[in-house]
Write a protein that holds these residues in place. Structure first.
Motif, PDB file in Angstrom:
ATOM      1  N   LEU A  22      59.413 -27.638  10.978  1.00  0.00           N
ATOM      2  CA  LEU A  22      60.226 -26.418  11.020  1.00  0.00           C
ATOM      3  C   LEU A  22      59.888 -25.553  12.232  1.00  0.00           C
ATOM      4  O   LEU A  22      60.773 -24.895  12.797  1.00  0.00           O
ATOM      5  CB  LEU A  22      60.011 -25.613   9.741  1.00  0.00           C
ATOM      6  CG  LEU A  22      60.510 -26.254   8.436  1.00  0.00           C
ATOM      7  CD1 LEU A  22      60.135 -25.384   7.242  1.00  0.00           C
ATOM      8  CD2 LEU A  22      62.026 -26.466   8.487  1.00  0.00           C
ATOM      9  N   LEU A  23      58.616 -25.556  12.629  1.00  0.00           N
ATOM     10  CA  LEU A  23      58.199 -24.731  13.763  1.00  0.00           C
ATOM     11  C   LEU A  23      58.461 -25.395  15.105  1.00  0.00           C
ATOM     12  O   LEU A  23      58.282 -24.756  16.147  1.00  0.00           O
ATOM     13  CB  LEU A  23      56.704 -24.404  13.647  1.00  0.00           C
ATOM     14  CG  LEU A  23      56.290 -23.513  12.479  1.00  0.00           C
ATOM     15  CD1 LEU A  23      54.783 -23.310  12.478  1.00  0.00           C
ATOM     16  CD2 LEU A  23      57.004 -22.162  12.546  1.00  0.00           C
ATOM     17  N   ILE A  59      59.706 -17.773  17.806  1.00  0.00           N
ATOM     18  CA  ILE A  59      59.002 -18.922  17.232  1.00  0.00           C
ATOM     19  C   ILE A  59      57.495 -18.822  17.461  1.00  0.00           C
ATOM     20  O   ILE A  59      56.698 -19.263  16.637  1.00  0.00           O
ATOM     21  CB  ILE A  59      59.558 -20.237  17.817  1.00  0.00           C
ATOM     22  CG1 ILE A  59      59.052 -21.437  17.020  1.00  0.00           C
ATOM     23  CG2 ILE A  59      59.209 -20.358  19.291  1.00  0.00           C
ATOM     24  CD1 ILE A  59      59.518 -21.467  15.609  1.00  0.00           C
ATOM     25  N   GLY A  60      57.090 -18.216  18.580  1.00  0.00           N
ATOM     26  CA  GLY A  60      55.663 -18.043  18.841  1.00  0.00           C
ATOM     27  C   GLY A  60      54.991 -17.176  17.800  1.00  0.00           C
ATOM     28  O   GLY A  60      53.852 -17.424  17.391  1.00  0.00           O
ATOM     29  N   PHE A  61      55.700 -16.140  17.346  1.00  0.00           N
ATOM     30  CA  PHE A  61      55.157 -15.255  16.314  1.00  0.00           C
ATOM     31  C   PHE A  61      54.976 -16.004  15.001  1.00  0.00           C
ATOM     32  O   PHE A  61      53.950 -15.864  14.330  1.00  0.00           O
ATOM     33  CB  PHE A  61      56.107 -14.067  16.115  1.00  0.00           C
ATOM     34  CG  PHE A  61      55.775 -13.225  14.924  1.00  0.00           C
ATOM     35  CD1 PHE A  61      54.690 -12.349  14.955  1.00  0.00           C
ATOM     36  CD2 PHE A  61      56.534 -13.316  13.767  1.00  0.00           C
ATOM     37  CE1 PHE A  61      54.382 -11.571  13.844  1.00  0.00           C
ATOM     38  CE2 PHE A  61      56.225 -12.549  12.667  1.00  0.00           C
ATOM     39  CZ  PHE A  61      55.147 -11.669  12.698  1.00  0.00           C
ATOM     40  N   TYR A  62      55.976 -16.806  14.626  1.00  0.00           N
ATOM     41  CA  TYR A  62      55.888 -17.557  13.377  1.00  0.00           C
ATOM     42  C   TYR A  62      54.742 -18.567  13.420  1.00  0.00           C
ATOM     43  O   TYR A  62      54.021 -18.759  12.439  1.00  0.00           O
ATOM     44  CB  TYR A  62      57.214 -18.276  13.095  1.00  0.00           C
ATOM     45  CG  TYR A  62      58.388 -17.333  12.955  1.00  0.00           C
ATOM     46  CD1 TYR A  62      58.309 -16.235  12.104  1.00  0.00           C
ATOM     47  CD2 TYR A  62      59.552 -17.531  13.677  1.00  0.00           C
ATOM     48  CE1 TYR A  62      59.381 -15.360  11.980  1.00  0.00           C
ATOM     49  CE2 TYR A  62      60.626 -16.658  13.559  1.00  0.00           C
ATOM     50  CZ  TYR A  62      60.534 -15.571  12.713  1.00  0.00           C
ATOM     51  OH  TYR A  62      61.584 -14.708  12.597  1.00  0.00           O
ATOM     52  N   ARG A  63      54.575 -19.217  14.563  1.00  0.00           N
ATOM     53  CA  ARG A  63      53.473 -20.171  14.700  1.00  0.00           C
ATOM     54  C   ARG A  63      52.133 -19.463  14.557  1.00  0.00           C
ATOM     55  O   ARG A  63      51.208 -19.986  13.929  1.00  0.00           O
ATOM     56  CB  ARG A  63      53.569 -20.881  16.045  1.00  0.00           C
ATOM     57  CG  ARG A  63      54.765 -21.820  16.176  1.00  0.00           C
ATOM     58  CD  ARG A  63      54.905 -22.346  17.599  1.00  0.00           C
ATOM     59  NE  ARG A  63      56.045 -23.256  17.720  1.00  0.00           N
ATOM     60  CZ  ARG A  63      56.475 -23.776  18.868  1.00  0.00           C
ATOM     61  NH1 ARG A  63      55.840 -23.471  20.008  1.00  0.00           N
ATOM     62  NH2 ARG A  63      57.519 -24.594  18.891  1.00  0.00           N
ATOM     63  N   THR A  64      52.024 -18.295  15.136  1.00  0.00           N
ATOM     64  CA  THR A  64      50.773 -17.528  15.037  1.00  0.00           C
ATOM     65  C   THR A  64      50.478 -17.137  13.597  1.00  0.00           C
ATOM     66  O   THR A  64      49.322 -17.153  13.159  1.00  0.00           O
ATOM     67  CB  THR A  64      50.857 -16.274  15.919  1.00  0.00           C
ATOM     68  OG1 THR A  64      51.139 -16.654  17.267  1.00  0.00           O
ATOM     69  CG2 THR A  64      49.547 -15.500  15.877  1.00  0.00           C
ATOM     70  N   CYS A  65      51.519 -16.793  12.843  1.00  0.00           N
ATOM     71  CA  CYS A  65      51.323 -16.373  11.449  1.00  0.00           C
ATOM     72  C   CYS A  65      50.660 -17.461  10.622  1.00  0.00           C
ATOM     73  O   CYS A  65      49.837 -17.174   9.744  1.00  0.00           O
ATOM     74  CB  CYS A  65      52.667 -15.996  10.832  1.00  0.00           C
ATOM     75  SG  CYS A  65      53.345 -14.440  11.460  1.00  0.00           S
TER      76      CYS A  65
END
Length: 310
Positions: free
Chosen positions: A111-112, A119-125
């Motif tokens: 999904l990532l 998308i960078g923020f979601y990956r960091t989360c």
């Protein structure tokens, strides 16, 4: 001819000597960099391992040398109910955590692996729980899953559901700890899988799309086989990580209630620093070491036989 031979010999010798000097200089330079690290590894791993092995044959309490008791500590394990409880708890953690982390890690990585805004923020989360302090995570989760004042039971009450024992329940505590452990660790699997997916040849994925392959077909027949070496790595890494499970137990349940969350490493800590039976604790530690080694070697052999590793 006689005059030419000595000249050639001198020339060969002249070339050999500078080459030998360069090789010696390279060795000296290499060991000057690797030597300190090697000494640190020797001092902080190999020597303590040898000392712990010797300790496991004594009745030492860490304050006195103790007496040699032979294999008595290892024989005592057979009749130790807490040891087998710790084995069951640790085994339950491994059985629940490994499949969940692999499946969730791969699905989240897929999904990532998209080019969308933020998308960078979601990956960091997904990575933050992994890099966060285990102590802070344990204290936070201890509050969330507290039986009397926790946020989770507060949510159950608002939904009209009965309150649960959670970390205070012998039948639920280990499952809750496994959930917390999964939340703090599976981000590592996401990162590894995401890197592996991004290394897949884009032409293969485009060819599958042109041929009309569905997303499920692409996932099953292209992505899953391509990341198989990473799956082997994450499985072995996860087993080692789970067998060393300690910090969350220490900051939440401290092995309770009624030894329901005692793990092998926490039990070793208790034996050495709470009950001061360091010799017996060292014996348990070496049983864990041998068991972990067998699992790792067995995993590598199975993976190599099935072609999952080169």
């Amino acid at each position: 001819m006689n005059s030419t031979a000595p000249a050639l010999s001198r020339t060969a010798t002249g070339h050999r000597q500078p080459r030998d000097r360069r090789k010696l200089a390279d060795n000296v330079a290499g060991w000057s960099f690797a030597g300190p690290a090697s000494l640190i590894i020797l001092g902080f791993s190999l020597i303590p391992m040898v000392w712990a092995l010797a300790l496991s044959f004594t009745d030492s309490d860490l304050q006195s040398p103790g007496q040699n008791v032979g294999l008595a500590n290892y024989r005592a394990l057979i009749a130790d109910p807490v040891f087998f409880q710790a084995l069951r708890n640790t085994g339950l953690l491994v059985v629940l955590y490994i499949p969940a982390s692999l499946i969730a890690g791969l699905l989240v990585a897929v999904l990532l692996n998209r080019k969308v805004r933020g998308i960078g923020f979601y990956r960091t989360c997904f990575l933050v729980p992994y890099i966060a302090s285990a102590t802070s995570a344990g204290l936070l989760m201890g509050y969330i899953f507290d039986r009397d004042f926790g946020l989770m039971n507060g949510l159950f009450v608002k939904l009209g559901l009965p309150m649960q024992g959670l970390l205070s329940s012998p039948s639920q505590a280990m499952y809750v700890l496994t959930l917390i452990f999964f939340w703090t660790r599976f981000g590592f699997a996401v990162v590894i899988y995401l890197a592996a997916i991004q290394e897949i040849n884009k032409e293969i994925l485009e060819a599958a799309s042109i041929d009309g392959a569905s997303r499920w077909t692409t996932f099953r027949h292209i992505i899953v086989p391509s990341v198989r070496p990473m799956t082997v790595f994450l499985t072995i890494w996860g087993v080692i990580d789970a067998l060393q499970f300690f910090d969350l137990v220490m900051t939440t349940t401290k092995g309770g209630p009624a030894n329901a969350t005692v793990t092998i490493v926490y039990y070793i800590w208790q034996l050495a620093f709470t009950y001061f039976t360091a010799g017996y604790g060292a014996a348990v530690a070496y049983v864990l070491f041998v068991g972990t080694l067998v699992l790792i070697v067995g995993g590598f052999l199975i993976a190599r036989r099935k072609g999952a590793m080169a």
